[in-house]
Design a protein around this motif. Structure first.
Motif, PDB file in Angstrom:
ATOM      1  N   SER A  22       0.824  -1.213   0.000  1.00  0.00           N
ATOM      2  CA  SER A  22       0.000   0.000   0.000  1.00  0.00           C
ATOM      3  C   SER A  22       0.859   1.265   0.000  1.00  0.00           C
ATOM      4  O   SER A  22       0.385   2.342  -0.357  1.00  0.00           O
ATOM      5  CB  SER A  22      -0.930   0.002   1.223  1.00  0.00           C
ATOM      6  OG  SER A  22      -0.175   0.003   2.428  1.00  0.00           O
ATOM      7  N   ASP A  23       2.110   1.118   0.409  1.00  0.00           N
ATOM      8  CA  ASP A  23       3.053   2.238   0.342  1.00  0.00           C
ATOM      9  C   ASP A  23       3.658   2.249  -1.058  1.00  0.00           C
ATOM     10  O   ASP A  23       4.319   1.300  -1.468  1.00  0.00           O
ATOM     11  CB  ASP A  23       4.157   2.060   1.389  1.00  0.00           C
ATOM     12  CG  ASP A  23       5.021   3.303   1.541  1.00  0.00           C
ATOM     13  OD1 ASP A  23       5.370   3.914   0.507  1.00  0.00           O
ATOM     14  OD2 ASP A  23       5.369   3.651   2.682  1.00  0.00           O
ATOM     15  N   ARG A  24       3.419   3.320  -1.807  1.00  0.00           N
ATOM     16  CA  ARG A  24       3.866   3.381  -3.195  1.00  0.00           C
ATOM     17  C   ARG A  24       5.380   3.234  -3.318  1.00  0.00           C
ATOM     18  O   ARG A  24       5.878   2.674  -4.293  1.00  0.00           O
ATOM     19  CB  ARG A  24       3.422   4.704  -3.832  1.00  0.00           C
ATOM     20  CG  ARG A  24       1.928   4.782  -4.097  1.00  0.00           C
ATOM     21  CD  ARG A  24       1.558   6.177  -4.611  1.00  0.00           C
ATOM     22  NE  ARG A  24       2.256   6.496  -5.832  1.00  0.00           N
ATOM     23  CZ  ARG A  24       1.842   6.139  -7.050  1.00  0.00           C
ATOM     24  NH1 ARG A  24       0.746   5.432  -7.190  1.00  0.00           N
ATOM     25  NH2 ARG A  24       2.534   6.490  -8.114  1.00  0.00           N
ATOM     26  N   ARG A  25       6.119   3.728  -2.322  1.00  0.00           N
ATOM     27  CA  ARG A  25       7.583   3.595  -2.369  1.00  0.00           C
ATOM     28  C   ARG A  25       7.988   2.132  -2.375  1.00  0.00           C
ATOM     29  O   ARG A  25       8.815   1.703  -3.186  1.00  0.00           O
ATOM     30  CB  ARG A  25       8.206   4.311  -1.164  1.00  0.00           C
ATOM     31  CG  ARG A  25       7.941   5.797  -1.078  1.00  0.00           C
ATOM     32  CD  ARG A  25       8.409   6.329   0.268  1.00  0.00           C
ATOM     33  NE  ARG A  25       7.735   5.635   1.378  1.00  0.00           N
ATOM     34  CZ  ARG A  25       8.076   5.750   2.643  1.00  0.00           C
ATOM     35  NH1 ARG A  25       9.106   6.510   2.980  1.00  0.00           N
ATOM     36  NH2 ARG A  25       7.423   5.094   3.591  1.00  0.00           N
ATOM     37  N   VAL A  47      11.544   2.565   2.894  1.00  0.00           N
ATOM     38  CA  VAL A  47      10.391   2.590   1.986  1.00  0.00           C
ATOM     39  C   VAL A  47       9.187   1.840   2.538  1.00  0.00           C
ATOM     40  O   VAL A  47       8.198   1.649   1.825  1.00  0.00           O
ATOM     41  CB  VAL A  47      10.774   2.005   0.604  1.00  0.00           C
ATOM     42  CG1 VAL A  47      11.808   2.873  -0.078  1.00  0.00           C
ATOM     43  CG2 VAL A  47      11.251   0.560   0.715  1.00  0.00           C
ATOM     44  N   VAL A  48       9.257   1.428   3.800  1.00  0.00           N
ATOM     45  CA  VAL A  48       8.114   0.731   4.400  1.00  0.00           C
ATOM     46  C   VAL A  48       8.052   1.073   5.888  1.00  0.00           C
ATOM     47  O   VAL A  48       9.081   1.309   6.526  1.00  0.00           O
ATOM     48  CB  VAL A  48       8.249  -0.800   4.192  1.00  0.00           C
ATOM     49  CG1 VAL A  48       9.414  -1.363   4.988  1.00  0.00           C
ATOM     50  CG2 VAL A  48       6.959  -1.534   4.536  1.00  0.00           C
ATOM     51  N   ASP A  49       6.856   1.156   6.425  1.00  0.00           N
ATOM     52  CA  ASP A  49       6.692   1.425   7.853  1.00  0.00           C
ATOM     53  C   ASP A  49       7.325   0.316   8.680  1.00  0.00           C
ATOM     54  O   ASP A  49       7.312  -0.853   8.296  1.00  0.00           O
ATOM     55  CB  ASP A  49       5.204   1.528   8.208  1.00  0.00           C
ATOM     56  CG  ASP A  49       4.564   2.780   7.632  1.00  0.00           C
ATOM     57  OD1 ASP A  49       3.324   2.780   7.491  1.00  0.00           O
ATOM     58  OD2 ASP A  49       5.297   3.743   7.335  1.00  0.00           O
ATOM     59  N   ARG A  73       5.684  -3.018   9.334  1.00  0.00           N
ATOM     60  CA  ARG A  73       5.528  -3.957   8.222  1.00  0.00           C
ATOM     61  C   ARG A  73       6.868  -4.430   7.669  1.00  0.00           C
ATOM     62  O   ARG A  73       6.924  -4.977   6.569  1.00  0.00           O
ATOM     63  CB  ARG A  73       4.709  -3.301   7.104  1.00  0.00           C
ATOM     64  CG  ARG A  73       3.232  -3.175   7.469  1.00  0.00           C
ATOM     65  CD  ARG A  73       2.445  -2.434   6.417  1.00  0.00           C
ATOM     66  NE  ARG A  73       1.012  -2.579   6.651  1.00  0.00           N
ATOM     67  CZ  ARG A  73       0.085  -1.794   6.120  1.00  0.00           C
ATOM     68  NH1 ARG A  73       0.458  -0.806   5.324  1.00  0.00           N
ATOM     69  NH2 ARG A  73      -1.196  -1.989   6.371  1.00  0.00           N
ATOM     70  N   GLU A 123       7.484   5.660  15.922  1.00  0.00           N
ATOM     71  CA  GLU A 123       8.116   5.885  14.630  1.00  0.00           C
ATOM     72  C   GLU A 123       9.341   6.769  14.785  1.00  0.00           C
ATOM     73  O   GLU A 123       9.453   7.578  15.695  1.00  0.00           O
ATOM     74  CB  GLU A 123       7.143   6.562  13.660  1.00  0.00           C
ATOM     75  CG  GLU A 123       6.045   5.639  13.176  1.00  0.00           C
ATOM     76  CD  GLU A 123       6.566   4.516  12.318  1.00  0.00           C
ATOM     77  OE1 GLU A 123       7.594   4.710  11.650  1.00  0.00           O
ATOM     78  OE2 GLU A 123       5.971   3.445  12.319  1.00  0.00           O
TER      79      GLU A 123
END
Length: 417
Positions: free
Chosen positions: A11-14, A134-136, A139, A410
């Motif tokens: 869902s993260d475009r990166r 590029v991801v949380d 995840r 975060e």
């Protein structure tokens, strides 16, 4: 967790664009070994010729691995990866053109693949350092499992496709297909936007940066303990699978060359199946689970010596493949969560160096031991050492107690000393 949640990292475009780039380039990489092997044999039908090309490629990669880690930490990792992909594309395209036109010589291919190996030394550290950007954090394990699923699946399909291309249109065109995948990957990477702070170059000499990377590596006991353990287990694994396995298969009528292929396919299938599980299952203690799983890999090694038959070996290697994947996802997630992003590429290059050095050691060692020790005794002893070393790593509290950090606030990941 439903399928949509399992694929939530996309869902993260990166990450979606990075995953696309990795998948496409991996497809080419999966085809390359088969295409290259037959390309070399098309020029010179001797094992020594193939060994020369592969040996030079590996030596070049190992020689530049630490430099690749420094460069990947100094500059934008996307830019480093794009340049590396461009050079890989050019080298593979040059090899393809020479082979297709019938002008290739063994010396030319050796030089080209040496350059290709040197370039790959920059690719691996850069890719490792990109994932946590590029991801949380929540995840990260899921993202690593997805990347592993892509790699493992293509590891099964890629060689078969390369074989069809070699038979259908020749090895040169198979290498050309590999080169083209890197063009697509470069375009996909151009859509990945990394945080601005990642682009800040590290100032200082190459030696200072290497020292800083080494300091970060050695300051984390869990990290160097695992690398040391895998320096031993990787040598055993390569020796057993690369040397003893084919030897036992060839001298056992019930297995044979075809049976050995089935057994290795079962291992690959186990890896793929476990990646699906790892997308949905969170490892609270990734290294504890990983090293227990690693000890399980001793089972197929022992069965190869005790009961060399297709069915028991295929089942054992299926389980072994699943165990390999548990460790792989847990290890990558631990690195991404517990090593600062600013030094991650350098730290991962030291990790990779330990793994690659073990490959020739294991190959030569088992080639020698196989002439001195009874095969069953050698394989059972190897399995016992493999399990003992894997479990011994858990004696370190930092290994067995390292936790998944997805629930922390975060921000930039800091060291877990």
């Amino acid at each position: 967790m439903n399928l949509r949640d399992s694929l939530g990292a996309l869902s993260d475009r990166r990450f979606a664009w990075f995953f696309t780039a990795r998948t496409v380039s991996t497809a080419g990489s999966a085809m390359a070994p088969v295409a290259l092997a037959f390309a070399v044999l098309h020029i010179d039908q001797s094992a020594s010729a193939l060994g020369q090309v592969l040996g030079v490629r590996t030596i070049a990669m190992v020689a530049f691995l630490l430099v690749g880690g420094v460069i990947s930490d100094r500059f934008s990792r996307i830019a480093v990866l794009q340049v590396a992909h461009l050079l890989t594309c050019l080298t593979q395209a040059a090899a393809a053109a020479l082979i297709i036109t019938g002008h290739a010589t063994l010396l030319q291919i050796t030089i080209i693949e040496g350059l290709n190996g040197a370039v790959s030394a920059f690719t691996m550290p850069a890719m490792m350092g990109i994932v946590p950007l590029v991801v949380d954090r929540a995840r990260l394990q899921q993202a690593n499992a997805m990347l592993s699923f892509s790699r493992s699946s293509l590891g099964i399909v890629g060689p078969a496709v390369a074989g069809l291309l070699v038979v259908g249109v020749g090895p040169g065109w198979a290498l050309a297909a590999d080169a083209f995948t890197y063009v697509v990957a470069i375009v996909a990477l151009s859509r990945v936007r990394l945080p601005r702070e990642e682009r800040t170059a590290v100032r200082g000499s190459m030696v200072r940066d290497l020292r800083e990377g080494w300091s970060e590596f050695t300051s984390r006991q869990w990290l160097w303990v695992i690398v040391v353990a895998f320096g031993v287990t990787n040598a055993i694994h390569v020796g057993v699978i690369g040397v003893m396995g084919p030897l036992v298969a060839k001298t056992t009528p019930a297995i044979g060359e075809a049976g050995w292929g089935v057994i290795l396919s079962a291992e690959a299938a186990g890896t793929v199946l476990m990646t699906l599980v790892m997308m949905r299952l969170r490892l609270t203690h990734p290294l504890r689970a990983g090293m227990i799983a690693t000890a399980v890999i001793a089972v197929p090694l022992a069965i190869l010596g005790i009961a060399p038959a297709i069915v028991p070996l295929a089942v054992a290697f299926l389980i072994g493949g699943a165990a390999i994947e548990i460790f792989g996802v847990g290890w990558n997630t631990a690195l991404h969560e517990h090593v600062p992003v600013s030094v991650l590429s350098r730290v991962s290059s030291y990790d990779a160096l330990g793994s690659f050095v073990a490959i020739p050691v294991g190959t030569f060692l088992y080639g020698w031991l196989a002439t001195l020790v009874d095969h069953e005794t050698l394989l059972v002893s190897s399995a016992a050492v493999y399990a003992a070393v894997s479990l011994a790593a858990l004696a370190s509290p930092s290994v067995r107690n390292l936790r998944h950090r997805a629930d922390e606030p975060e921000g930039r990941v800091t060291a877990a000393l």
